[in-house]
Every structure is written in C-alpha cells, then in structure tokens.
Design an enzyme around this catalytic site. Structure first.
Site, short mmCIF file in Angstrom:
data_model
loop_
_atom_site.label_atom_id
_atom_site.label_comp_id
_atom_site.label_asym_id
_atom_site.label_seq_id
_atom_site.Cartn_x
_atom_site.Cartn_y
_atom_site.Cartn_z
N GLU A 166 -5.58 1.18 5.46
CA GLU A 166 -5.70 1.67 6.83
C GLU A 166 -6.86 1.00 7.56
OE1 GLU A 166 -3.66 3.30 8.54
OE2 GLU A 166 -2.29 3.96 6.96
N THR B 31 -4.94 -5.09 13.42
CA THR B 31 -4.49 -6.27 12.67
C THR B 31 -3.02 -6.09 12.29
OG1 THR B 31 -6.72 -6.42 11.75
CG2 THR B 31 -5.03 -7.81 10.74
N CYS C 201 15.16 13.26 22.10
CA CYS C 201 14.20 12.51 22.92
C CYS C 201 14.47 12.68 24.41
CB CYS C 201 14.24 11.04 22.54
SG CYS C 201 13.04 10.03 23.44
N CYS D 224 17.01 2.94 20.39
CA CYS D 224 17.48 4.33 20.42
C CYS D 224 18.75 4.53 19.58
CB CYS D 224 17.75 4.77 21.85
SG CYS D 224 16.27 4.77 22.90
N TYR E 106 -7.89 9.04 13.09
CA TYR E 106 -6.60 8.51 12.65
C TYR E 106 -6.62 8.22 11.15
CZ TYR E 106 -3.02 5.14 11.51
OH TYR E 106 -2.00 4.50 10.86
N ASP F 190 -2.16 7.23 16.13
CA ASP F 190 -2.54 5.91 16.64
C ASP F 190 -1.63 5.55 17.80
OD1 ASP F 190 -0.13 5.30 15.44
OD2 ASP F 190 -0.89 3.59 14.30
N LEU G 202 -9.98 -11.86 8.66
CA LEU G 202 -9.42 -10.59 9.18
C LEU G 202 -10.12 -10.15 10.46
CD1 LEU G 202 -8.73 -8.12 6.22
CD2 LEU G 202 -7.11 -8.97 7.91
N GLY G 203 -11.35 -10.59 10.66
CA GLY G 203 -12.08 -10.20 11.86
C GLY G 203 -12.63 -8.79 11.80
N TYR G 204 -13.37 -8.41 12.85
CA TYR G 204 -13.97 -7.08 12.93
C TYR G 204 -14.69 -6.76 11.62
CZ TYR G 204 -10.68 -6.87 16.82
OH TYR G 204 -9.99 -7.15 17.97
N TRP H 104 0.81 -1.22 0.00
CA TRP H 104 0.00 0.00 0.00
C TRP H 104 0.85 1.27 0.00
CZ3 TRP H 104 -0.52 -4.02 3.48
CH2 TRP H 104 0.18 -3.89 4.68
N ARG H 105 2.16 1.12 -0.01
CA ARG H 105 3.03 2.30 -0.06
C ARG H 105 3.54 2.59 -1.47
NH1 ARG H 105 6.72 1.40 5.39
NH2 ARG H 105 5.21 2.27 6.88
#
Length: 350
Positions: free
Chosen positions: A39, A45, A211, A202, A122, A140, A82-84, A26-27
């Site tokens: 998204e 997931t 940071c 880090c 989001y 998120d 995938l659920g939901y 998707w990028r």
C-alpha cells in the site's frame, strides 16, 4: 443508500471480486507487513510499476525486523525509481517502531496502525480491513469515484469533511459482508471498471443496477473535484563534474523536494556554458572543458523542472563531494528519477 441497498451491494461485491480480481503479488496472503509495504508503494504509483519493486523489497527484507535493521542507503537503493522517497524513510521508521514493541508484532487495531509514521487513513483502513477483518473502509480516489457515482454524491471529494462522511457511511456497507473482500472489491472496481476517463464499464459492473449515475446517465459529473492548480515550473542547471572517470555527487540538503537524497550539483536558472564553468570554478574544481549534454523536463506532482545539463572535466577534486565511477553510481547510490538521464549521459561517455 438504504440498509437494504447496502446489503445488496455487499453481496454483489463479495460474489464478484473472487472471480475478477487480478493476480497481484501482494494479494497472495493477508500478512499485514506485506499488505502495508504494497500500500505504501502503491501511493501515487501505478500497479505495473510496483510489482517488481514489491518482490525485490520483500526478498531483501522478508520480515519487518529485517527492514528495521537495514541500512537506510540500502532501503533507498531498493526504492530507487519509485519516487516520493519519504515513503521509504517513513516505512523504515515505522518498522523500527514495530520491531521495538514488547511483542514485536504488527499493530492489530486501526488506531495503532494509523499512528505509525507515514500511515494515513486510507492505508490504515486497508490493512485493518484486509488483514484483521475490521470494519474500517480504505477510501482513496478509486473508492471515492465508485461511491460518488453509486450515490450521486454532490459534495466535493477533495474536502476532508466530505471524505470523512463518506468513510463513515461506507461502514454501513462493511457491516454486511467480509471487510477485506469489500475493501479489495471496491479498489478493483475503481481500478478496472468504474474508470475516471471515458465511458465506465457499466455492462460488467456488479453494482450497475444499484448505481444512480448509471440510471441517470450522469457519471461524467462524478466525483465532484476542485479545479486543479497549474503546475509550477522551475529551470535548473545540472553539473556533471568529472575527473578521472569519477563524477561528483552530494546529498541534497535543501528542505522539501528530494531532501537527503543523492544529486548531481545543480542550481536554479538556465546557465550558458560560461556560467556553468564559472560555477565549477567557484567550487575550486579548476574546470578544463565544458560540454552541454542534454536538456529534459522532469515532472513532479506540483512542479516541473526544466533541466540543462553540462559535463565538465575538472582539474581538481573537492572533499565537499563524493566522487564515484558510473558503476558505483548505478550500484551503490539511490539517484532520484529527476537525475536518471544524467546517469545515462555518464554511461554513454565511458
């Protein structure tokens, strides 16, 4: 953080992301339909689980108009596992709304995107920033963790007011660089470097020198979260009602969990074989033999089901159910993950 610190952070993130971004399907473009589908799939997931689903979904529905015209059962079948499932239904509702617009084009403002069914702040921020270069942060859990450690944010990030304040503060960052790159860089940083468990990376973080949590060695304190409530448990008995190589399924009508999806008949509690046979008899199915097949636990976000499964050979069928072969169950109906072990029982019995 000061404006100067945000300018420095934006420059570091925009330089870091192109060299460290994972190659995800998707990028590969900034088509808002593609980003939106990804998204929605990625909500609660894992990335690895979504990759193949995303590719298959876009092969079936290459444009938002294709999704709008599709049969709901076809959409749910492609979503199977995938659920939901409310995500898939809302995705199609939104596709129909987009297809019904006068220009048939994807909305171009944050407010219009946010108004689509199933789209929260989001997701709207992700689409608006990545696809339209609008200064709309996508906040998120990963981004909240990065922000909280970077700034030593002491507010509880589960509280909507704190999330809203963080989102507004991040707009200062977005004024300092490419909005789409910054959204994806923050996502990637939280997913691959600033990890929730163990010691964060880090040594390879582009924001390490800025940071506060790293400087003070306080990263384990952030983000501040509310204590999780214990997950509820519920016992259920599942009936695999079989006759002539066909098994009874029905659409779940109870509101809430798995509403409107196909299920094997089931009821609360743990029944013994006699109780399972009695329930089949009440349904007018003339049970002839009962066999306890398996027991398993299925975990949802806030509840877990402890399942006891019986396979019952029936002497009669009922029009209250749809009777399908194991092949038809696998190919034509979207069976939620909660009942997938039952499918395996039926396949073994062939």
């Amino acid at each position: 953080m000061t404006d100067a610190a945000y300018r420095e952070a934006a420059a570091r993130l925009c330089a870091w992301y192109p060299a460290h971004a994972r190659d995800l399907p998707w990028r590969r473009d900034k088509d808002p339909y593609h980003v939106w589908v990804s998204e929605i799939m990625l909500q609660q997931t894992r990335v690895e689980a979504v990759k193949d689903y995303y590719v298959r979904f876009l092969q079936a529905f290459p444009a938002v108009q294709d999704l709008a015209r599709a049969d709901e059962e076809t959409v749910l079948k492609l979503w199977e596992g995938l659920g939901y499932y409310s995500r898939a239904r809302n995705l199609q509702k939104a596709a129909r709304r987009i297809a019904g617009r006068a220009d048939g084009q994807f909305p171009q403002t944050y407010e219009e995107i946010r108004a689509l069914p199933g789209v929260g702040g989001y997701t709207a921020g992700a689409i608006a920033s990545i696809c339209m270069e609008l200064p709309e942060p996508a906040v998120d859990g990963n981004v909240l963790r990065v922000y909280a450690r970077l700034t030593e944010e002491r507010g509880c990030t589960d509280k909507p007011a704190v999330r809203t304040r963080i989102r507004e503060d991040l707009k200062r960052l977005y004024r300092c660089g490419s909005c789409g790159t910054l959204t994806q860089a923050l996502m990637e940083l939280g997913e691959t470097v600033c990890l929730p468990k163990g010691t964060p990376g880090c040594s390879v973080c582009p924001l390490a020198e800025l940071c506060l949590a790293r400087a003070h060695r306080t990263w384990t304190e952030f983000p501040v979260r509310e204590a999780k409530k214990p997950r509820k448990t519920e016992a259920r008995t599942v009936l695999l009602l079989c006759r002539e190589n066909r098994t009874a399924v029905r659409k779940r009508t109870a509101p809430g969990l798995l509403h409107g999806l196909w299920e094997f008949p089931n009821f609360p509690g743990t029944a013994d074989a006699a109780g399972a046979a009695a329930r089949a008899a009440e349904l007018g199915l003339a049970p002839q033999s009962v066999r306890q097949e398996t027991g398993y636990t299925h975990i949802f976000t806030h509840i877990e089901w402890h399942m006891t499964v019986y396979r019952i050979e029936c002497g009669a069928q009922s029009p209250d159910f749809l009777w399908l072969t194991p092949a038809e169950l696998a190919e034509k109906t979207a069976v939620p993950s909660a009942f997938r072990p039952c499918l395996r029982v039926l396949q073994r019995a062939q």
